[in-house]
Design a protein around this motif. Structure first.
Motif, short mmCIF file in Angstrom:
data_model
loop_
_atom_site.label_atom_id
_atom_site.label_comp_id
_atom_site.label_asym_id
_atom_site.label_seq_id
_atom_site.Cartn_x
_atom_site.Cartn_y
_atom_site.Cartn_z
N ASP A 92 43.11 65.19 71.29
CA ASP A 92 43.38 65.58 72.67
C ASP A 92 42.93 64.49 73.64
OD1 ASP A 92 40.44 66.25 73.60
OD2 ASP A 92 40.69 67.22 71.67
N LEU A 93 43.32 64.68 74.88
CA LEU A 93 42.97 63.78 75.98
C LEU A 93 42.95 64.63 77.24
CD1 LEU A 93 42.53 60.66 76.35
CD2 LEU A 93 44.94 60.53 77.00
N ALA A 94 42.08 64.31 78.17
CA ALA A 94 41.97 65.12 79.39
C ALA A 94 43.32 65.22 80.09
CB ALA A 94 40.94 64.50 80.34
N PRO A 95 43.67 66.41 80.60
CA PRO A 95 44.96 66.57 81.28
C PRO A 95 45.18 65.57 82.40
CG PRO A 95 43.91 68.71 80.94
CD PRO A 95 42.91 67.66 80.53
N GLN A 96 44.11 65.21 83.10
CA GLN A 96 44.23 64.24 84.20
C GLN A 96 44.67 62.88 83.68
OE1 GLN A 96 41.74 66.31 83.55
NE2 GLN A 96 40.72 67.05 85.41
N ALA A 97 44.21 62.52 82.47
CA ALA A 97 44.62 61.26 81.85
C ALA A 97 46.05 61.35 81.35
CB ALA A 97 43.67 60.92 80.70
N VAL A 98 46.40 62.49 80.77
CA VAL A 98 47.77 62.70 80.29
C VAL A 98 48.77 62.54 81.43
CG1 VAL A 98 49.37 64.39 79.30
CG2 VAL A 98 47.04 64.17 78.38
N GLU A 99 48.40 63.08 82.59
CA GLU A 99 49.29 62.98 83.75
C GLU A 99 49.51 61.53 84.16
OE1 GLU A 99 49.66 64.76 88.31
OE2 GLU A 99 48.07 65.46 86.98
N LEU A 100 48.45 60.74 84.11
CA LEU A 100 48.58 59.32 84.47
C LEU A 100 49.52 58.58 83.51
CD1 LEU A 100 44.85 58.41 85.28
CD2 LEU A 100 46.76 58.44 86.91
N LEU A 101 49.58 59.06 82.28
CA LEU A 101 50.34 58.36 81.24
C LEU A 101 51.71 59.00 81.00
CD1 LEU A 101 47.36 57.93 78.76
CD2 LEU A 101 48.36 56.14 80.20
N GLN A 102 52.23 59.72 81.98
CA GLN A 102 53.45 60.50 81.79
C GLN A 102 54.68 59.64 81.47
OE1 GLN A 102 54.65 62.52 85.44
NE2 GLN A 102 53.38 61.12 86.62
N ASP A 103 54.64 58.36 81.79
CA ASP A 103 55.78 57.49 81.47
C ASP A 103 55.80 57.03 80.01
OD1 ASP A 103 56.72 57.71 84.05
OD2 ASP A 103 55.74 55.85 84.73
N TYR A 104 54.77 57.44 79.25
CA TYR A 104 54.66 57.06 77.85
C TYR A 104 54.64 58.31 76.98
CZ TYR A 104 53.54 52.46 79.69
OH TYR A 104 53.61 51.26 80.35
N GLU A 105 55.03 58.13 75.73
CA GLU A 105 54.90 59.21 74.76
C GLU A 105 53.52 59.11 74.11
OE1 GLU A 105 56.76 60.90 70.56
OE2 GLU A 105 57.74 59.21 71.57
N LEU A 106 52.75 60.19 74.19
CA LEU A 106 51.41 60.20 73.59
C LEU A 106 51.50 60.82 72.20
CD1 LEU A 106 49.13 61.31 76.58
CD2 LEU A 106 49.84 59.01 75.89
N VAL A 107 50.98 60.12 71.22
CA VAL A 107 50.91 60.62 69.85
C VAL A 107 49.44 60.78 69.50
CG1 VAL A 107 51.38 60.07 67.43
CG2 VAL A 107 53.10 59.55 69.18
N TYR A 108 49.06 61.99 69.10
CA TYR A 108 47.65 62.28 68.80
C TYR A 108 47.42 62.19 67.30
CZ TYR A 108 47.56 63.90 73.59
OH TYR A 108 47.67 63.97 74.95
N ALA A 109 46.33 61.51 66.93
CA ALA A 109 46.06 61.24 65.51
C ALA A 109 45.25 62.33 64.83
CB ALA A 109 45.33 59.90 65.38
N GLY A 110 44.77 63.32 65.57
CA GLY A 110 44.00 64.41 64.97
C GLY A 110 42.51 64.26 65.20
N LYS A 111 41.74 65.24 64.71
CA LYS A 111 40.31 65.33 65.02
C LYS A 111 39.49 64.23 64.37
CE LYS A 111 40.02 70.28 65.99
NZ LYS A 111 39.42 71.57 65.58
N THR A 112 39.80 63.89 63.12
CA THR A 112 38.99 62.89 62.41
C THR A 112 39.90 61.86 61.73
OG1 THR A 112 38.91 64.35 60.49
CG2 THR A 112 37.03 64.43 62.02
N PRO A 113 40.65 61.10 62.52
CA PRO A 113 41.58 60.14 61.91
C PRO A 113 40.85 58.99 61.23
CG PRO A 113 41.47 59.79 64.28
CD PRO A 113 40.66 61.02 63.99
N GLN A 114 41.40 58.55 60.12
CA GLN A 114 40.89 57.38 59.42
C GLN A 114 41.92 56.26 59.56
OE1 GLN A 114 37.72 57.55 58.10
NE2 GLN A 114 37.76 59.59 59.06
N VAL A 115 41.50 55.04 59.26
CA VAL A 115 42.40 53.88 59.44
C VAL A 115 43.73 54.06 58.69
CG1 VAL A 115 42.65 51.41 59.02
CG2 VAL A 115 40.53 52.28 60.00
#
Length: 320
Positions: free
Chosen positions: A20-43
């Protein structure tokens, strides 16, 4: 989600190494597609995502960002840390590839400084131990004596935004504040700048607030702990790699260190079992110093702004 390059109109992708990411940050990035890697992503998880989405940016909350991951992300322009510590990012590899690395410096300063104070007070006042005794039906008023911090010396290693905020709190409760930071300038009058030898020798409590580098890894070790006052308290809300963990355990067991309040560890998440588990003299928290509702928003917004600043700069640098 669709790959970043599947159609000409697809938005460029930013991978967030978290769920996740704070909604306020998501709003700033609205021109991009956000892909979330999950709670404990590894390389390896991130490499798979990178190959599918070819991101232009990473917003880094968890996991390391390696050279291999950068090579799997040919369109990558910026690695933006959701926080202040960038030791999990291979910065030389990024520099060699022309990828900018940014950090949300100061965005969680208040939160981490408060956690450091909470750990210091818990160490001095036996808050955790007395709570457990009370719940077990004991009343230790006749036998317990806490430590008074007023008039004692706290030594800080690192005097950036977090260290200075913590210094102000310590000064407010009447502590003498000494600190070591070769890069700090224009320090307030209540912080006395000292060398490390003086800090080890004079501190009743030591609190770590510096980034982890190749030069300071395991700076708190058997040799440096032996230079400290008998019964010194140790607080770490910075990076676990700053401490030689077996040496700290031995120092607590011997009484050279009276209490250790730790919010970060050499390997995270902390392995179970761990040498600190069930050891008297340790107060542990799971690297949550910077995890408050306010800091979550501040770090998200700052990391989003840092990301956009680099992407806009690189876009304007491309010839029409």
């Amino acid at each position: 989600m669709s790959a970043a390059h599947s159609t000409p109109n697809t938005k460029a992708v930013i991978i967030v190494t978290a769920a996740d990411l704070a909604p306020q940050a998501v709003e700033l990035l609205q021109d991009y597609e956000l892909v979330y890697a999950g709670k404990t992503p590894q390389v390896p998880d991130l490499i798979a995502l990178a190959r599918r989405h070819d991101p232009v940016a990473y917003i880094v909350r968890y996991s390391s960002i390696t050279a291999e991951l950068m090579d799997a992300s040919p369109s990558l322009k910026v690695i933006s840390k959701h926080g202040s510590g960038t030791d999990t990012i291979d910065k030389p590899a990024a520099a060699a590839r022309g990828i900018e690395v940014t950090a949300a410096v100061g965005a969680n300063a208040a939160a981490v400084a408060e956690q450091a104070l909470a750990l210091l007070l818990a160490c001095a006042k036996a808050v955790v131990q007395l709570n457990a005794r009370m719940h077990a039906g004991h009343w230790d008023k006749a036998t317990h004596k806490s430590l008074e911090l007023g008039g004692r010396t706290v030594g800080l290693i690192g005097l950036g935004a977090i260290g200075q905020r913590f210094s102000k709190m310590c000064d407010a409760i009447g502590m003498r504040v000494i600190g070591f930071d070769p890069f700090a300038k224009n320090l307030p009058s209540y912080i006395q700048s000292v060398d490390l030898a003086t800090l080890w020798r004079e501190s009743d409590a030591i609190s770590l607030h510096c980034p982890l580098t190749a030069d300071n890894r395991q700076m708190l070790n058997a040799a440096t702990l032996a230079q400290c006052k008998q019964g010194v308290m140790v607080v770490n809300t910075a990076r676990g790699g700053l401490i030689d963990e077996p040496a700290l355990l031995a120092a607590v067991q011997s009484g050279q260190v009276s209490m250790a309040g730790l919010d970060s560890f050499a390997v995270e998440p902390m392995a179970a079992p761990h040498i600190f588990h069930h050891q008297p003299g340790f107060i542990l928290s799971p690297h949550i110093g910077g995890v408050t509702s306010d800091a979550y928003v501040n770090m998200g917004v700052t990391s989003a702004r840092n990301t956009l600043a680099v992407l806009q700069k690189t876009r304007s640098a491309v010839p029409a």
